[in-house]
Scaffold this motif. Structure first.
Motif, PDB file in Angstrom:
ATOM      1  N   ALA A  28       0.831  -1.205   0.000  1.00  0.00           N
ATOM      2  CA  ALA A  28       0.000   0.000   0.000  1.00  0.00           C
ATOM      3  C   ALA A  28       0.865   1.255   0.000  1.00  0.00           C
ATOM      4  N   LYS A  29       1.900   1.262   0.808  1.00  0.00           N
ATOM      5  CA  LYS A  29       2.796   2.429   0.872  1.00  0.00           C
ATOM      6  C   LYS A  29       3.525   2.639  -0.452  1.00  0.00           C
ATOM      7  N   LEU A  30       3.955   1.550  -1.074  1.00  0.00           N
ATOM      8  CA  LEU A  30       4.658   1.656  -2.353  1.00  0.00           C
ATOM      9  C   LEU A  30       3.763   2.260  -3.420  1.00  0.00           C
ATOM     10  N   MET A  31       2.529   1.782  -3.510  1.00  0.00           N
ATOM     11  CA  MET A  31       1.618   2.298  -4.516  1.00  0.00           C
ATOM     12  C   MET A  31       1.189   3.735  -4.223  1.00  0.00           C
ATOM     13  N   ALA A  32       1.050   4.076  -2.954  1.00  0.00           N
ATOM     14  CA  ALA A  32       0.721   5.459  -2.598  1.00  0.00           C
ATOM     15  C   ALA A  32       1.858   6.395  -3.008  1.00  0.00           C
ATOM     16  N   THR A  33       3.083   5.937  -2.842  1.00  0.00           N
ATOM     17  CA  THR A  33       4.239   6.723  -3.257  1.00  0.00           C
ATOM     18  C   THR A  33       4.250   6.912  -4.770  1.00  0.00           C
ATOM     19  N   MET A  34       3.903   5.867  -5.506  1.00  0.00           N
ATOM     20  CA  MET A  34       3.842   5.957  -6.972  1.00  0.00           C
ATOM     21  C   MET A  34       2.814   6.984  -7.409  1.00  0.00           C
ATOM     22  N   VAL A  35       1.639   6.962  -6.747  1.00  0.00           N
ATOM     23  CA  VAL A  35       0.590   7.914  -7.112  1.00  0.00           C
ATOM     24  C   VAL A  35       1.053   9.347  -6.827  1.00  0.00           C
ATOM     25  N   ALA A  36       1.679   9.547  -5.680  1.00  0.00           N
ATOM     26  CA  ALA A  36       2.173  10.888  -5.329  1.00  0.00           C
ATOM     27  C   ALA A  36       3.202  11.372  -6.361  1.00  0.00           C
ATOM     28  N   ALA A  37       4.051  10.463  -6.811  1.00  0.00           N
ATOM     29  CA  ALA A  37       5.071  10.844  -7.797  1.00  0.00           C
ATOM     30  C   ALA A  37       4.460  11.170  -9.159  1.00  0.00           C
ATOM     31  N   ALA A  38       3.320  10.565  -9.451  1.00  0.00           N
ATOM     32  CA  ALA A  38       2.693  10.759 -10.764  1.00  0.00           C
ATOM     33  C   ALA A  38       2.231  12.186 -10.996  1.00  0.00           C
ATOM     34  N   LYS A  39       2.049  12.963  -9.937  1.00  0.00           N
ATOM     35  CA  LYS A  39       1.535  14.328 -10.125  1.00  0.00           C
ATOM     36  C   LYS A  39       2.609  15.295 -10.619  1.00  0.00           C
ATOM     37  N   THR A  40       3.879  14.907 -10.479  1.00  0.00           N
ATOM     38  CA  THR A  40       4.960  15.812 -10.876  1.00  0.00           C
ATOM     39  C   THR A  40       5.997  15.196 -11.804  1.00  0.00           C
ATOM     40  N   THR A  41       6.196  13.857 -11.723  1.00  0.00           N
ATOM     41  CA  THR A  41       7.263  13.224 -12.483  1.00  0.00           C
ATOM     42  C   THR A  41       6.999  13.333 -13.973  1.00  0.00           C
ATOM     43  N   PRO A  42       7.962  13.816 -14.767  1.00  0.00           N
ATOM     44  CA  PRO A  42       7.760  13.947 -16.218  1.00  0.00           C
ATOM     45  C   PRO A  42       7.566  12.591 -16.867  1.00  0.00           C
TER      46      PRO A  42
END
Length: 203
Positions: A189-203
């Motif tokens: 759950a933590k890994l996927m939450a981190t991925m979602v958070a990164a998706a808002k800014t990562t090119p």
């Protein structure tokens, strides 16, 4: 006369109880078989044997495949309710919201894994099973909309956030991380939450 009426009422009540017990046993047999071998491999003969009734009794209570699937779904999801979307919505901060949501969803997946594995497999060849899974699909769409909100993504990144959330919510994602990669529910759950958070800014 009063005694006769009371006797008839008692007999009718006992008959209704017996019919309800039979329906319950057949329903539980369908759930057991769908969870163990899947809907496509479940037969009327198998249901009858598991429930301890005759084949014609199964047909009497559940004459069609759709009737059997509806009874199975109602009983199974009643025992295993999906996580509460309103509870997720009450968490204001999006990163905390999706982390908590994924922990609950992944714990739910661990409870219903055999049934979902069999049903998703058989839905490919059985349209009735696909229709029976419609409520689960609708739940995941609502969850995607809820958990995609509030992130304030960079310009043009909204679709990446939505895609990341949808991927994080998928049953196959949970299976890959927990069953294949060996992560715990919380770590996945933590890994996927981190991925979602990164998706808002990562090119």
């Amino acid at each position: 006369m009063v005694v006769e009426k009371a006797t008839r009422t008692y007999r009718m009540s006992r008959r209704a109880d017996a019919m309800e017990d039979t329906r319950r046993r057949i329903t539980e047999a369908i759930v057991e078989l769908h969870g163990s071998i899947g809907p496509a491999r479940t037969t009327i003969a198998g249901i009858a044997e598991t429930a301890g009734v005759q084949r014609h009794t199964v047909y009497r209570y559940f004459p069609t495949e759709e009737d059997q699937l509806a009874a199975c779904a109602a009983h199974f999801w009643g025992l295993h309710p999906r996580p509460d979307l309103e509870g997720w919505q009450a968490v204001g901060e999006p990163a905390e919201r999706i982390t908590n949501a994924l922990k609950q969803l992944y714990a739910f997946y661990s409870e219903v894994e055999p049934m979902l594995v069999n049903s998703l497999r058989d839905a490919v060849e059985m349209p009735a099973v696909e229709r029976a899974l419609g409520s689960m699909a609708a739940f995941l769409e609502d969850a995607t909309s809820l958990l995609s909100a509030g992130w304030s993504p960079a310009r043009g990144r909204k679709r990446f956030v939505v895609a990341a959330v949808r991927h994080a919510l998928a049953f196959d994602t949970w299976r890959s991380l927990v069953r294949e990669a060996g992560l715990s529910t919380n770590d996945a759950a933590k890994l996927m939450a981190t991925m979602v958070a990164a998706a808002k800014t990562t090119p």
